[in-house]
Design an enzyme around this catalytic site. Sequence first.
Site, PDB file in Angstrom:
ATOM      1  N   GLN A  75      21.420  -2.437  19.091  1.00 21.42           N
ATOM      2  CA  GLN A  75      20.711  -1.876  20.258  1.00 21.42           C
ATOM      3  C   GLN A  75      19.724  -0.834  19.761  1.00 21.42           C
ATOM      4  O   GLN A  75      19.858   0.357  20.057  1.00 21.42           O
ATOM      5  CB  GLN A  75      21.704  -1.238  21.233  1.00 21.42           C
ATOM      6  CG  GLN A  75      22.449  -2.210  22.116  1.00 21.42           C
ATOM      7  CD  GLN A  75      21.533  -2.900  23.129  1.00 21.42           C
ATOM      8  OE1 GLN A  75      20.482  -2.387  23.508  1.00 21.42           O
ATOM      9  NE2 GLN A  75      21.931  -4.077  23.564  1.00 21.42           N
ATOM     10  N   SER A  76      18.738  -1.231  18.990  1.00 21.55           N
ATOM     11  CA  SER A  76      17.843  -0.260  18.363  1.00 21.55           C
ATOM     12  C   SER A  76      16.593  -0.010  19.200  1.00 21.55           C
ATOM     13  O   SER A  76      15.783  -0.913  19.417  1.00 21.55           O
ATOM     14  CB  SER A  76      17.441  -0.774  16.977  1.00 21.55           C
ATOM     15  OG  SER A  76      16.361  -0.007  16.474  1.00 21.55           O
TER      16      SER A  76
END
Length: 338
Positions: A75-76
């Site tokens: 989840q960058s």
Amino acid sequence: MDLSRFPRRRYSQGPTPLEFLPNFTRALGGPRVWIKRDDMLGLNPGGNKTRKLEFLMGDALAKGADTLITCGAPQSNHCRITLSAAVKEGLKCRFVIEERVPGSYKVDATGNNFMYRLMGVESITVVPGGSNMAEAMQKAADEVRALGRTPYIVPGGGSNAIGGLGYVDCAQELQQQLAEMGLGIDHVVVGSGSSGTHGGLVAGFLGNNIRIPIVGIGVSRDPSDQDPLVLKEAQATLDLLGVDIKVPREAVVSHGDWWRPKYSVPNPAMIEAVQMLARTEAILLDPVYTGKIMAGLIGLSRKGYFKPTDNVLFLHTGGATALHAYESVLLGDPQAVA
Ligand SMILES: *Cc1c(COP(=O)(O)O)cnc(C)c1O
């Protein structure tokens, strides 16, 4: 400090808002909390990575790149914003995703991961936690070169000397804003992860003789591991600028009490912070970074680290896109999360 000699692209319009948080301040019982809305930077929705990418993309285009390679967690925000910049500039973009929490990468996950696919990432290579990310990105770059194209590697979090220029720019923007508002800030609270934000800000404060103490809140490391990274980043940024300042050890301060049990894994203080800011000011924090960073501000306030009359500025670095990947935990009772 003169940033004009560095190639730069512009992804935001004007300075980000700097606002007082009256309801949140009342709920907390002091200090007086202000917020700088770097979550409102450009690149849909932007965040601190937008500032770094203005300079990194300037460099990439100057070098004739046609494909960006970068890395991050599943989840960058950094990967998503880098991809946004690539799309805007007509470049391709590839990710190497580090599964820091085993089994956490899911092709059809929501939040940032959904955005990767919606904006058309060219490829995603998933590697196990602890992999050598520089090597993995080099390999991805070799593959792009083999296709006759020109890759450009954006380091994790966009944190190198060039990325640090983005937060020198933020320091200068803030200095101007405070002067215009006639506002005296006693402490700035900022997240400390890959360290480009914290380090760039330290460089910008030193270079512009801004004497406000910077309080870093670690999101993945204790001070003994984090502070040397920040120091190195700040020094590299000043060196790139050609400013003859040696960063004093005491200019770098971070706190490590709010990131556990692990990077990106929820804790009760994070949930309380996200709920509190949403319910007092309708401002959205995120579960991985700004929720834990605000938990640090709240925790330090309750410990008496700030004077009740202090003006404390929280730098909102963005990240709300990841909220959707954590919905049920964020609506629950904070104490239910161990
Ligand atoms: C990346 C990120 C941070 C941490 O910034 P670094 O420059 O990596 O230290 C803080 N908040 C958000 C929302 C981020 O995406």
